[in-house]
Design a protein around this motif. Structure first.
Motif, PDB file in Angstrom:
ATOM      1  N   UNK A 114       3.319   4.251  -2.460  1.00  0.00           N
ATOM      2  CA  UNK A 114       3.922   3.106  -3.154  1.00  0.00           C
ATOM      3  C   UNK A 114       5.433   3.038  -2.992  1.00  0.00           C
ATOM      4  N   UNK A 115       6.087   4.181  -2.922  1.00  0.00           N
ATOM      5  CA  UNK A 115       7.535   4.156  -2.774  1.00  0.00           C
ATOM      6  C   UNK A 115       7.974   3.615  -1.429  1.00  0.00           C
ATOM      7  N   UNK A 116       7.190   3.917  -0.371  1.00  0.00           N
ATOM      8  CA  UNK A 116       7.548   3.476   0.967  1.00  0.00           C
ATOM      9  C   UNK A 116       6.945   2.118   1.301  1.00  0.00           C
ATOM     10  N   UNK A 117       5.829   1.765   0.642  1.00  0.00           N
ATOM     11  CA  UNK A 117       5.139   0.499   0.944  1.00  0.00           C
ATOM     12  C   UNK A 117       4.983  -0.314  -0.330  1.00  0.00           C
ATOM     13  N   UNK A 118       6.114  -0.592  -0.965  1.00  0.00           N
ATOM     14  CA  UNK A 118       6.082  -1.239  -2.271  1.00  0.00           C
ATOM     15  C   UNK A 118       5.630  -2.699  -2.209  1.00  0.00           C
ATOM     16  N   UNK A 119       5.542  -3.272  -0.994  1.00  0.00           N
ATOM     17  CA  UNK A 119       5.154  -4.681  -0.881  1.00  0.00           C
ATOM     18  C   UNK A 119       3.768  -4.853  -0.252  1.00  0.00           C
ATOM     19  N   UNK A 120       3.093  -3.728   0.052  1.00  0.00           N
ATOM     20  CA  UNK A 120       1.750  -3.802   0.614  1.00  0.00           C
ATOM     21  C   UNK A 120       0.739  -3.918  -0.528  1.00  0.00           C
ATOM     22  N   UNK A 121      -0.149  -4.914  -0.439  1.00  0.00           N
ATOM     23  CA  UNK A 121      -1.120  -5.119  -1.510  1.00  0.00           C
ATOM     24  C   UNK A 121      -2.139  -3.979  -1.539  1.00  0.00           C
ATOM     25  N   UNK A 122      -2.629  -3.693  -2.733  1.00  0.00           N
ATOM     26  CA  UNK A 122      -3.565  -2.595  -2.919  1.00  0.00           C
ATOM     27  C   UNK A 122      -4.967  -2.986  -2.470  1.00  0.00           C
ATOM     28  N   UNK A 123      -5.687  -2.005  -1.929  1.00  0.00           N
ATOM     29  CA  UNK A 123      -7.025  -2.244  -1.397  1.00  0.00           C
ATOM     30  C   UNK A 123      -8.083  -1.670  -2.349  1.00  0.00           C
ATOM     31  N   UNK A 124      -8.987  -2.498  -2.886  1.00  0.00           N
ATOM     32  CA  UNK A 124     -10.056  -1.975  -3.742  1.00  0.00           C
ATOM     33  C   UNK A 124     -11.131  -1.292  -2.896  1.00  0.00           C
ATOM     34  N   UNK A 125     -11.527  -0.070  -3.253  1.00  0.00           N
ATOM     35  CA  UNK A 125     -12.553   0.670  -2.512  1.00  0.00           C
ATOM     36  C   UNK A 125     -13.793   0.938  -3.365  1.00  0.00           C
ATOM     37  N   UNK A 126     -13.699   0.693  -4.659  1.00  0.00           N
ATOM     38  CA  UNK A 126     -14.840   0.906  -5.549  1.00  0.00           C
ATOM     39  C   UNK A 126     -14.658   0.031  -6.771  1.00  0.00           C
ATOM     40  N   UNK A 127     -15.734  -0.633  -7.200  1.00  0.00           N
ATOM     41  CA  UNK A 127     -15.688  -1.465  -8.395  1.00  0.00           C
ATOM     42  C   UNK A 127     -17.085  -1.489  -9.007  1.00  0.00           C
TER      43      UNK A 127
END
Length: 532
Positions: free
Chosen positions: A144-157
């Motif tokens: 998160x510190x290096x890629x603060x603008x990359x959207x998060x990827x859901x892998x389980x729900x």
């Protein structure tokens, strides 16, 4: 079977006996404010959520989450179902809110019970998210510190039953299997609780991993591997899973116990381990405002040379020969070892005289967590107590309304008016057997707050010790002292939680560089630097 009682060992080198007072600083504190295009997703309590436990768990929830791995980032969920990130640059300004994830459907539009959305930053590259309706989502966040603008990827729900909030989570790797441990908190209706609030508290320990589908060309899929349920009567002050999922630590006013594993009740309810065997007291004790006298029964034929006696400012140990100690643990309050003494009386008992360091306050027990003694009150103390409480037991409802102390009607008291119970405990449960391995009776050590001092370790917690507030760091890898005293807030033991929060930035050697105030339409940040 009695519980394995332990004690918290204070590091005296971290106590400042010469501390006098704090000095007020009038230096201005930098303040920043960010306007939002949508309000924070605040969920207010319903009429059915009326107990003090509901207020503690859901009504006082902190909607803003500081990232312990990247201290310049904070996260929150807004009314549009978005997880937003703000990058805090304390020396200059704040960045604009950046969307990291969006719920597929608006949680506020769901029918039925709903709680506040909760976020737990599981590791430097993972997060767990609850939408407040009973759905758990695991998110791969990258660094998160290096890629603060990359959207998060859901892998389980997956939906996991009734609504919950996430109280703790962590990730670990074992045998090439990525595992995430999550603790969920629920408050549920309990028809069997006819004398209490009618609700019970449940802590569910969920283990999710990617062990499914381990073929060469098959993508590993995450799924729930194990579910363990704990039940209690009050919302815990503190709860966290140990690294590698080897155990769980819970601090609460009333003890918790495991009741189910994967939906099946335990064959042998651990609650039976909570019962302490009834037996005659092995010691009797009395006290005045200046001292405490303890009479310990001795085995027949005991001589002075057989006595094993050790006394420190806050610890007492009494034994005979090579046998297990008769008394061993942390004292209720500090004493003066040089003014204390012991002697054998009538070859039958050992009389220990403890000189209190602070005159006045009465003790509720000698050694914290030791229930094998019996307190004997003198006739003078009984008479004084009866006089002080006579106005509470008068036959008339209010015999003298002009008195300074009118009679008390306990039926008019709410839960929040009651004093905390002296039965508060700090317990460590083994992850394999689900039984308690370490138990500390907190007694007068009021729980104040918890804080992440190191993201790679379990959260630390702060307890009141006499007039000071001591910070304890769980060290589950240490067999004996699994709770280590790491720092001290001088003379803050009687401060309110709000005062402690504002002053916690002065804690050394730890530094808290950010104070945050969350409002419905804006977020304000206050920064404060303290040199080490």
């Amino acid at each position: 079977m009695a519980l394995p009682n332990c004690s918290l060992k204070v590091n005296k080198e971290l106590l400042d006996t010469s501390f006098e007072s704090y000095r007020l600083s009038l230096d201005s504190i930098p303040t920043y404010n960010v306007e939002l295009d949508a309000a924070v997703a605040e969920v207010k309590l319903k009429d059915s959520q009326y107990t003090l436990d509901h207020v503690r768990a859901f009504g006082m929830y902190n909607y803003l989450h500081i990232d312990p791995w990247y201290e310049d980032s904070v996260y929150f969920v807004d009314s549009k179902g978005r997880v937003l990130n703000l990058t805090v640059t304390l020396d200059t300004a704040l960045g604009k809110p950046c969307e990291m994830f969006r719920f597929e459907s608006d949680p506020s539009s769901c029918e039925g019970e709903q709680l506040c959305a909760s976020l737990s930053l599981t590791s430097a590259t993972w997060a767990t998210l609850s939408d407040g309706t009973g759905k758990l989502t695991l998110l791969r966040t990258s660094k998160r510190g290096e890629s603060s603008h990359i959207k998060w990827e859901p892998v389980f729900s997956e939906r996991l039953g009734e609504p919950f909030i996430i109280v703790h989570s962590l990730a670990h790797m074992l045998s090439n299997v990525h595992t995430i441990e999550v603790l969920l908190l629920r408050i549920q209706k309990d028809p069997s609780d006819t004398k209490g609030s009618g609700f019970s508290i449940s802590l569910e320990w969920i283990t999710v991993d990617n062990s499914a589908g381990q073929g060469e060309n098959e993508e590993r899929k995450y799924g729930v591997r194990k579910r363990r349920m704990m039940k209690g009567k009050t919302v815990p002050h503190y709860t966290a899973v140990e690294p590698l999922g080897k155990g769980i630590i819970v601090a609460s006013e009333k003890p918790f116990a495991f009741t189910e594993v994967d939906g099946l009740p335990l064959e042998e309810p651990p609650a039976e381990d909570m019962e302490v065997e009834n037996s005659d007291p092995i010691y009797f004790w009395q006290q005045t405002e200046e001292d405490v006298t303890v009479c310990v029964r001795l085995p027949e034929g005991t001589t002075k040379d057989d006595i094993r006696f050790k006394l420190a400012v806050d610890c007492l140990r009494v034994g005979v020969g090579d046998h297990a100690p008769l008394l061993d643990g942390q004292l209720f309050a500090p004493v003066d070892p040089e003014a204390s003494s012991w002697a054998i009386k009538d070859d039958k008992s050992l009389e220990v005289s403890l000189q209190k360091r602070s005159e006045g306050p009465l003790w509720s027990e000698v050694v914290l967590g030791d229930r094998r003694g019996e307190y004997l009150m003198s006739d003078e103390q009984k008479s004084q107590l009866q006089q002080r409480l006579s106005y509470l037991t008068a036959e008339d409802l209010n015999p003298n309304p002009e008195k300074d102390k009118p009679p008390c009607n306990a039926q008019e008291l709410e839960d929040c008016d009651m004093f905390p119970e002296d039965s508060s405990t700090l317990m460590r449960f083994d992850g394999a057997t689900l039984k308690p391995t370490h138990v500390v009776s907190l007694g007068s050590h009021q729980f104040l707050f918890s804080v992440n001092t190191d993201p790679s370790e379990m959260p630390a917690f702060c307890l009141r010790h006499d007039v000071d507030a001591l910070l304890w760091q769980p060290r589950p890898h240490q067999d004996n002292d699994i709770w280590e005293h790491i720092s001290t807030f001088n003379a803050l033991g009687k401060a309110t939680c709000k005062q402690i929060l504002m002053l916690s930035v002065t804690l050394k050697p730890l530094n808290f560089l950010l104070i945050v105030i969350l409002q419905p339409e804006a977020i304000s940040f206050f920064s404060l630097f303290i040199p080490v």
